[in-house]
Design an enzyme around this catalytic site. Structure first.
Site, mmCIF file in Angstrom:
data_model
loop_
_atom_site.group_PDB
_atom_site.id
_atom_site.type_symbol
_atom_site.label_atom_id
_atom_site.label_comp_id
_atom_site.label_asym_id
_atom_site.label_seq_id
_atom_site.Cartn_x
_atom_site.Cartn_y
_atom_site.Cartn_z
ATOM 1 C CD GLN A 1 -2.586 -1.279 2.655
ATOM 2 O OE1 GLN A 1 -3.339 -0.540 3.111
ATOM 3 N NE2 GLN A 1 -1.966 -2.023 3.682
ATOM 4 C CG ASN A 2 4.151 1.114 2.335
ATOM 5 O OD1 ASN A 2 3.013 1.316 2.929
ATOM 6 N ND2 ASN A 2 5.010 0.609 2.917
ATOM 7 C CB VAL A 3 3.013 6.037 -2.282
ATOM 8 C CG1 VAL A 3 1.340 5.571 -2.480
ATOM 9 C CG2 VAL A 3 2.964 7.378 -1.391
ATOM 10 C CG HIS B 1 -3.084 2.739 -1.644
ATOM 11 N ND1 HIS B 1 -2.949 2.502 -0.441
ATOM 12 C CD2 HIS B 1 -4.160 2.004 -2.018
ATOM 13 C CE1 HIS B 1 -4.163 1.757 0.234
ATOM 14 N NE2 HIS B 1 -4.990 1.601 -0.983
ATOM 15 C CB CYS C 1 -1.261 14.970 -17.626
ATOM 16 S SG CYS C 1 -2.059 16.311 -18.538
ATOM 17 C CB ALA D 1 8.298 -4.762 10.061
HETATM 18 C C1 BJW Z 1 4.462 -1.070 12.545
HETATM 19 C C2 BJW Z 1 5.558 -0.513 12.772
HETATM 20 C C3 BJW Z 1 6.948 -1.480 12.712
HETATM 21 C C4 BJW Z 1 4.080 0.941 12.887
HETATM 22 N N1 BJW Z 1 6.779 -2.628 12.539
HETATM 23 N N2 BJW Z 1 4.189 -2.303 12.332
HETATM 24 C C5 BJW Z 1 -15.632 -0.470 2.693
HETATM 25 C C6 BJW Z 1 -16.019 -0.287 4.051
HETATM 26 C C7 BJW Z 1 -15.396 0.994 4.499
HETATM 27 C C8 BJW Z 1 -14.995 2.022 3.783
HETATM 28 C C9 BJW Z 1 -14.699 1.673 2.408
HETATM 29 C C10 BJW Z 1 -15.012 0.704 1.707
HETATM 30 N N3 BJW Z 1 -14.680 0.536 0.540
HETATM 31 C C11 BJW Z 1 -13.811 1.779 0.306
HETATM 32 C C12 BJW Z 1 -13.935 2.548 1.519
HETATM 33 C C13 BJW Z 1 -13.560 3.861 1.616
HETATM 34 C C14 BJW Z 1 -12.008 4.000 1.920
HETATM 35 C C15 BJW Z 1 -11.680 3.266 3.060
HETATM 36 O O1 BJW Z 1 -11.159 2.352 3.186
HETATM 37 N N4 BJW Z 1 -11.906 3.936 4.340
HETATM 38 C C16 BJW Z 1 -11.655 3.390 5.609
HETATM 39 C C17 BJW Z 1 -10.648 4.185 6.142
HETATM 40 C C18 BJW Z 1 -12.992 3.553 6.391
HETATM 41 N N5 BJW Z 1 -11.306 3.464 0.683
HETATM 42 C C19 BJW Z 1 -11.284 4.180 -0.319
HETATM 43 O O2 BJW Z 1 -11.772 5.229 -0.660
HETATM 44 C C20 BJW Z 1 -10.281 3.281 -1.221
HETATM 45 N N6 BJW Z 1 -11.244 3.645 -2.662
HETATM 46 C C21 BJW Z 1 -12.231 2.638 -2.926
HETATM 47 O O3 BJW Z 1 -12.391 1.666 -2.410
HETATM 48 O O4 BJW Z 1 -12.743 3.414 -4.133
HETATM 49 C C22 BJW Z 1 -13.857 2.506 -4.629
HETATM 50 C C23 BJW Z 1 -14.103 2.764 -5.815
HETATM 51 C C24 BJW Z 1 -14.415 2.039 -6.634
HETATM 52 C C25 BJW Z 1 -14.853 2.364 -8.199
HETATM 53 C C26 BJW Z 1 -14.858 3.743 -8.364
HETATM 54 C C27 BJW Z 1 -14.554 4.715 -7.445
HETATM 55 C C28 BJW Z 1 -14.244 4.315 -6.010
HETATM 56 C C29 BJW Z 1 -9.116 4.248 -1.741
HETATM 57 C C30 BJW Z 1 -8.124 4.100 -0.372
HETATM 58 C C31 BJW Z 1 -7.189 5.012 -0.628
HETATM 59 C C32 BJW Z 1 -6.070 5.087 0.583
HETATM 60 N N7 BJW Z 1 -5.037 6.121 0.220
HETATM 61 C C33 BJW Z 1 -3.879 6.498 1.089
HETATM 62 C C34 BJW Z 1 -3.278 7.554 0.662
HETATM 63 C C35 BJW Z 1 -2.267 7.176 -0.583
HETATM 64 C C36 BJW Z 1 -1.321 8.477 -1.207
HETATM 65 C C37 BJW Z 1 -0.377 8.907 -0.083
HETATM 66 O O5 BJW Z 1 0.334 8.096 0.509
HETATM 67 O O6 BJW Z 1 -0.422 9.953 0.195
HETATM 68 O O7 BJW Z 1 -3.212 5.013 1.401
HETATM 69 S S1 BJW Z 1 -4.615 6.624 2.829
HETATM 70 C C38 BJW Z 1 -3.374 5.892 3.677
HETATM 71 O O8 BJW Z 1 -3.801 4.656 4.193
HETATM 72 C C39 BJW Z 1 -2.270 5.119 2.583
HETATM 73 C C40 BJW Z 1 -2.110 3.903 3.143
HETATM 74 O O9 BJW Z 1 -1.486 3.149 1.948
HETATM 75 C C41 BJW Z 1 -3.263 3.381 3.606
HETATM 76 C C42 BJW Z 1 -3.160 2.367 4.732
HETATM 77 O O10 BJW Z 1 -2.458 2.665 5.802
HETATM 78 P P1 BJW Z 1 -1.349 1.666 6.303
HETATM 79 O O11 BJW Z 1 -0.511 1.378 5.483
HETATM 80 O O12 BJW Z 1 -2.163 0.552 6.839
HETATM 81 O O13 BJW Z 1 -0.957 2.702 7.479
HETATM 82 P P2 BJW Z 1 -1.300 3.120 9.061
HETATM 83 O O14 BJW Z 1 -0.547 3.965 9.350
HETATM 84 O O15 BJW Z 1 -3.043 3.068 9.018
HETATM 85 O O16 BJW Z 1 -0.795 1.695 9.810
HETATM 86 C C43 BJW Z 1 0.624 1.380 10.163
HETATM 87 C C44 BJW Z 1 0.701 0.025 10.738
HETATM 88 O O17 BJW Z 1 1.997 -0.019 11.190
HETATM 89 C C45 BJW Z 1 -0.182 0.285 12.405
HETATM 90 O O18 BJW Z 1 -1.062 -0.845 12.651
HETATM 91 C C46 BJW Z 1 1.306 0.246 13.290
HETATM 92 O O19 BJW Z 1 0.868 -0.365 14.406
HETATM 93 C C47 BJW Z 1 2.203 -0.613 12.326
HETATM 94 N N8 BJW Z 1 3.503 -0.411 12.509
HETATM 95 N N9 BJW Z 1 5.618 0.865 12.834
HETATM 96 C C48 BJW Z 1 5.520 -3.220 12.343
HETATM 97 N N10 BJW Z 1 8.067 -0.807 12.835
#
Ligand code: BJW
Length: 253
Positions: free
Chosen positions: A102-104, A120, A128, A233
């Site tokens: 999921q990382n960018v 992502h 563009c 990790a």
């Molecule tokens: C460690 C550690 C160490 C720390 N060792 N561990 C169904 C149900 C509910 C909601 C939705 C659904 N379907 C869609 C949604 C809406 C939404 C969503 O999921 N919302 C929820 C938050 C409620 N999803 C979307 O909008 C997605 N789109 C979509 O589904 O579209 C449908 C569609 C279809 C057709 C047409 C149109 C639409 C898109 C999601 C995009 C996410 N984007 C981001 C930003 C990316 C760009 C950027 O970086 O700027 O992606 S948000 C952000 O969250 C980023 C990440 O990739 C993503 C996930 O986060 P991640 O990686 O899990 O990080 P953290 O910080 O949350 O967690 C870190 C973890 O590491 C923690 O657990 C720590 O404990 C751990 N940790 N140090 C091991 N050393």
């Protein structure tokens, strides 16, 4: 207790099962890249709705780009950590190996991973807004904010997936396919909250995969995981690696 689980997980990986990995921001945390959620997460400082949605970009493209420029500067100066490096090594030894991230930040690639699906997008690419063409852009800091397309002059946007936007269909399809073929899925450093990425391990599990989670703390996935290894990790992956039979890790050819 953790040591025993690590040995058990190494025992599962030793026969080289079909391995799929899902990583999240936690895998880059030890490199100094901020995660999104949690005490030091980006969403503590900034509101996702102001910066990571198409509506925010339409309203204030310069503000959104300032934020991405700041993150690009942070990421530019960091190096992959031992978690990235271990996964890059494993790619060479597991005959079936797919790394879904999921990382960018591009740190998996910097560590040497090549079989990688970016769900992502990538912060080092721009798109563009008029023609949809994607360009690599590694300029740090950006010379112009917001940046404009050199071909047509239209506004460029980060080539990342914001909330409410669809993930790249081909990449998502490949990710689900890999999960359906996985015997083991490792889920590392993700809060498992953001869909559809969070559904991938559940899909793999429905198709018979053993789910192994590595995280600092329990997540919504923990209930479904066969093993939850709590810790960093960058420490746990090298420990698993140490317990793998050395003959499995000899470089082929
Ligand atoms: C460690 C550690 C160490 C720390 N060792 N561990 C169904 C149900 C509910 C909601 C939705 C659904 N379907 C869609 C949604 C809406 C939404 C969503 O999921 N919302 C929820 C938050 C409620 N999803 C979307 O909008 C997605 N789109 C979509 O589904 O579209 C449908 C569609 C279809 C057709 C047409 C149109 C639409 C898109 C999601 C995009 C996410 N984007 C981001 C930003 C990316 C760009 C950027 O970086 O700027 O992606 S948000 C952000 O969250 C980023 C990440 O990739 C993503 C996930 O986060 P991640 O990686 O899990 O990080 P953290 O910080 O949350 O967690 C870190 C973890 O590491 C923690 O657990 C720590 O404990 C751990 N940790 N140090 C091991 N050393």
């Amino acid at each position: 207790m953790l040591e025993e689980k690590i040995k058990e997980v190494a025992g599962i990986l030793a026969p080289k099962p079909a391995l799929v990995i899902l990583t999240g921001a936690g895998v880059s945390a030890e490199s100094g890249v901020p995660t999104f959620r949690g005490p030091d997460g980006l969403w503590r400082q900034f509101r996702a709705e102001d910066l990571a949605t198409p509506e925010a970009f339409a309203r204030q493209p310069a503000l959104v780009w300032e934020w991405y420029d700041w993150r690009r500067q942070k990421i530019h100066s960091v190096e992959p950590n031992s978690a990235h490096l271990t996964l890059a090594r494993w790619e060479k030894y597991f005959p079936f190996f797919v790394l879904i991230t999921q990382n960018v930040d591009g740190l998996h690639q910097k560590a040497g991973s090549t079989r990688i699906l970016e769900l992502h997008g990538n912060i080092w690419k721009v798109r563009c807004t008029r023609e949809g063409k994607v360009f690599e852009n590694r300029q740090v800091p950006l010379s112009q904010i917001p940046p404009l397309c050199s071909d047509c002059g239209a506004l460029l946007r980060p080539h990342v997936v914001w909330f409410g936007e669809a993930l790249p269909a081909d990449v998502l399809e490949e990710a689900f396919k890999a999960c359906s073929q996985a015997s083991v899925m490792l889920v590392i450093g993700t809060s498992a909250l953001v869909q559809p990425a969070a559904s991938l391990p559940l899909f793999a599990r429905q198709h018979g995969a053993t789910i192994i989670e590595i995280n600092l703390e329990p997540t919504p996935l923990s209930t479904y995981a066969d093993f939850s290894l709590y810790g960093r990790a960058g420490e746990i992956l090298p420990l698993i690696d140490q317990h793998l039979p050395r003959e499995n890790l000899e470089v082929k050819g």
